[in-house]
Design an enzyme around this catalytic site. Structure first.
Site, PDB file in Angstrom:
ATOM      1  N   HIS A   1     -36.634 -10.760  33.916  1.00 16.68           N
ATOM      2  CA  HIS A   1     -35.848 -11.070  35.116  1.00 16.68           C
ATOM      3  C   HIS A   1     -35.992 -12.528  35.556  1.00 16.68           C
ATOM      4  O   HIS A   1     -35.231 -12.994  36.396  1.00 16.68           O
ATOM      5  CB  HIS A   1     -36.211 -10.115  36.269  1.00 16.68           C
ATOM      6  CG  HIS A   1     -37.560 -10.333  36.878  1.00 16.68           C
ATOM      7  ND1 HIS A   1     -38.669  -9.566  36.565  1.00 16.68           N
ATOM      8  CD2 HIS A   1     -37.996 -11.222  37.805  1.00 16.68           C
ATOM      9  CE1 HIS A   1     -39.697  -9.968  37.268  1.00 16.68           C
ATOM     10  NE2 HIS A   1     -39.328 -10.981  38.026  1.00 16.68           N
TER      11      HIS A   1
ATOM     12  N   ASP B   1     -39.150  -5.544  30.686  1.00 17.06           N
ATOM     13  CA  ASP B   1     -39.123  -6.763  31.495  1.00 17.06           C
ATOM     14  C   ASP B   1     -39.966  -7.860  30.847  1.00 17.06           C
ATOM     15  O   ASP B   1     -40.908  -8.386  31.438  1.00 17.06           O
ATOM     16  CB  ASP B   1     -39.622  -6.458  32.911  1.00 17.06           C
ATOM     17  CG  ASP B   1     -39.333  -7.597  33.883  1.00 17.06           C
ATOM     18  OD1 ASP B   1     -38.480  -8.452  33.552  1.00 17.06           O
ATOM     19  OD2 ASP B   1     -39.961  -7.638  34.955  1.00 17.06           O
TER      20      ASP B   1
ATOM     21  N   GLY C   1     -42.100 -15.419  42.227  1.00 21.45           N
ATOM     22  CA  GLY C   1     -42.497 -16.674  41.573  1.00 21.45           C
ATOM     23  C   GLY C   1     -43.716 -16.499  40.689  1.00 21.45           C
ATOM     24  O   GLY C   1     -43.917 -17.224  39.721  1.00 21.45           O
ATOM     25  N   ASN C   2     -44.580 -15.489  41.030  1.00 19.60           N
ATOM     26  CA  ASN C   2     -45.695 -15.131  40.155  1.00 19.60           C
ATOM     27  C   ASN C   2     -45.202 -14.413  38.903  1.00 19.60           C
ATOM     28  O   ASN C   2     -45.923 -14.333  37.898  1.00 19.60           O
ATOM     29  CB  ASN C   2     -46.685 -14.205  40.866  1.00 19.60           C
ATOM     30  CG  ASN C   2     -47.730 -14.946  41.664  1.00 19.60           C
ATOM     31  OD1 ASN C   2     -47.816 -14.779  42.877  1.00 19.60           O
ATOM     32  ND2 ASN C   2     -48.531 -15.764  41.009  1.00 19.60           N
ATOM     33  N   SER C   3     -44.005 -13.856  38.976  1.00 15.37           N
ATOM     34  CA  SER C   3     -43.465 -13.072  37.875  1.00 15.37           C
ATOM     35  C   SER C   3     -43.531 -13.843  36.559  1.00 15.37           C
ATOM     36  O   SER C   3     -43.100 -14.988  36.477  1.00 15.37           O
ATOM     37  CB  SER C   3     -42.008 -12.693  38.162  1.00 15.37           C
ATOM     38  OG  SER C   3     -41.925 -11.801  39.237  1.00 15.37           O
TER      39      SER C   3
END
Length: 427
Positions: free
Chosen positions: A192, A222, A294-296
């Site tokens: 994502h 993901d 944003g950590n993703s």
């Protein structure tokens, strides 16, 4: 009929004709002969020409009873021996409203009538033959360690060693995090984070910026890979999934976003709370490590400096906290093996090739010690990665009789073991 009424009727007929006009969609690829799927349906091979596509898919609704495209469209282009490309071919959502605002529609538009997708050979994407035995001058983080050796680094040491391999990713949709897993510039992130982008920017902790050469998006999970140009780059080692246990300390490094920008190189700490199987979406680690937008795509790292997961999502609701999730390391290995036939040189071949399976072991009461083939493995509840075949399982807890069984572990399936312990009789 008045002239005004006649003119209005003619205008509506013209509008109606325009709304149902047809357009032609052309899809090409380099090389040709690639399979094309749109919204999960096979539509043909390249070069592809689809005629008679209704005009509203490019222009949107004209009036309240117009047809319109209510969902975004995703196109996947694939060819054997090449990296599959998945892109979103629509823009939106856009809003259409009637003059009196009584009718509101949200719609998407196909962004172009022509797409040309350049596919990259698998070997080129990985940066050479990943199976070739060679000495690497890259700095691994913490570096290949002998099997069974545990470094038990301090948080400061983990962060210091890992930061050179952690990156910030910027795309047209926003920003996220990622990390290098090879010295040739292979970056792991979330699907994502990069979905809909064929090119992204990758920024290191030192501020160096790289333009992506290619982006691979996993078809169902993901996960994604970004290829940047480089050699002898610092990278992170992926943990042997069989060694990860509930309660282990982990840290997250990433670049959470805030209004007006991001906070790069942010570190948070917690534990592995549980393992959660999300069926076709893969195996997840539940953790109380703080994970924010944003950590993703950033790494979840253990005390040995190894990646145990890819930060992915969190639950947000009143009264809920500490429910954050990372895609388990085993899913990275599966992606590399299934999509690229790539096995990292340091990886346990049994784990990567599917010669192991997950076994859930619980007990009544909980908190019992679990021994596999006579060796302590963990405490209940636990999820263990065991090699295919028969194993002796012993579950032990003070004040209770030992529970012992032999179980068969089969490839490609999971197993649940529930040990009901009996209290020892009073002397």
């Amino acid at each position: 009929m008045t002239i005004r009424t006649i003119l209005l009727a003619v205008f509506l007929l013209c509008v109606s004709a325009s709304a149902y006009a047809k357009k032609t969609l052309r899809i090409e690829s380099e090389p040709t002969g690639a399979r094309v799927e749109i919204a999960g349906e096979f539509v043909g091979t390249t070069p592809l020409k689809r005629e008679n596509i209704k005009d509203f898919m490019f222009q949107g609704p004209v009036y309240a009873w117009s047809e319109f495209l209510a969902t975004p469209l995703q196109m996947t282009v694939s060819k054997e021996g090449y990296v599959t490309q998945t892109i979103v071919i629509t823009n939106g959502p856009f809003v259409w409203a009637s003059i009196d605002r009584t009718t509101i529609k949200y719609f998407y538009l196909i962004s172009s009538t022509y797409f040309n997708i350049k596919l990259q050979k698998v070997g080129e994407f990985l940066g050479g033959n990943p199976l070739a035995a060679k000495e690497s001058t890259a700095t691994t983080v913490p570096g290949p360690v002998t099997t069974g050796t545990r470094l038990n680094l301090s948080t400061e040491e983990i962060v210091g060693r890992a930061l050179p391999a952690v990156v910030t990713i910027r795309s047209a949709q926003g920003s996220g995090s990622g990390f290098l897993i090879s010295d040739t510039g292979l970056v792991v992130t979330n699907r994502h984070v990069v979905e809909g982008s064929q090119k992204v920017s990758v920024i290191t902790s030192k501020g160096e910026s790289f333009a992506s050469e290619s982006v691979f998006i996993h078809p169902s999970k993901d996960l994604a890979l970004i290829k940047i140009q480089g050699s002898s780059l610092p990278y992170l080692k992926i943990v042997d999934p069989a060694t990860v246990k509930v309660g282990a300390e982990v840290i997250s490094i990433g670049s959470p976003g805030i209004p007006g920008g991001v906070l790069p190189n942010t570190v948070t700490k917690g534990i592995v709370s549980a393992f959660r199987d999300a069926d076709q979406f893969g195996l997840y680690i539940q953790t109380d490590v703080s994970i924010n937008p944003g950590n993703s795509g950033g790494p979840l790292i253990n005390s040995n400096g190894e990646v145990v997961g890819v930060s992915s999502l969190k639950f947000v609701a009143p009264g809920i906290e500490g429910l954050n999730f990372a895609i388990f390391a085993s899913e990275i290995f599966k992606m590399l093996k299934e999509q690229f036939n790539f096995v990292p040189s340091y990886a346990d071949p049994g784990t990567v090739k599917g010669d192991k399976a997950l076994v859930d072991i619980t007990s009544e009461p909980l908190g019992a010690e679990v021994y596999v083939d006579g060796v302590f493995a963990s405490s209940t509840p636990s999820k263990l990665s065991l090699s295919i075949g028969e194993h002796s399982i012993r579950v032990s807890r003070p004040g209770f009789k030992d529970w012992e069984r032999r179980i068969a572990v089969d490839a490609g399936s999971s197993k649940t073991v529930n040990a009901i312990l009996e209290k020892k009789s009073e002397p």
